[in-house]
Design a protein around this motif. Structure first.
Motif: not given
Length: 134
Positions: A57-81
């Motif tokens: 989720l670093g490096h602004g990857n949250w924008t990838i999650v936001d956009e994928a969900k906006r497009q109706g794509i299911r998201v699997v997230l390995s946050p590496l927190l």
């Protein structure tokens, strides 16, 4: 089913643990008969994927999650927190974010808020390490 595996833009400039994890995940999915593609360029359309697996989720990857969900794509997230090592550091982070929020009035600019939103949006969260799972 087609799965896209993606992380931050310059990830593939060197090979290390995360890159190997993504490569091994793609191989494992392929062995299961799932079409998996490593996406090195987030400017490519996400719409061709049924699922997007976002690593980190670093490096602004949250924008990838936001956009994928906006497009109706299911998201699997390995946050590496890798959160603060102790409660005192976490307290200072929370205080700092609260101060920024009061100064700007925009909670969406805050790092922890964006991470929390991405965690909420994800369909599945997969911890990559034991420390992250805690």
């Amino acid at each position: 089913m087609k799965v896209g595996l993606i992380s931050y833009q310059v990830l593939w400039q060197r090979i290390g643990g995360l890159q190997r994890q993504i490569q091994e995940t793609a191989k494992a999915l392929s062995r299961k008969g799932i079409e998996a593609e490593i996406v090195c360029d987030s400017s490519r359309p996400f719409g061709k994927f049924d699922v997007l697996h976002v690593f980190g989720l670093g490096h602004g990857n949250w924008t990838i999650v936001d956009e994928a969900k906006r497009q109706g794509i299911r998201v699997v997230l390995s946050p590496l927190l890798h959160g603060p090592a102790n409660r005192v550091k976490r307290l200072f982070m929370d205080i700092g974010e609260a101060m920024v929020w009061r100064l700007t009035g925009d909670r969406n600019v805050l790092y922890l808020s964006r991470i929390t939103k991405s965690l909420d949006l994800a369909d599945v969260i997969v911890a990559i390490s034991i420390a992250e799972a805690r």
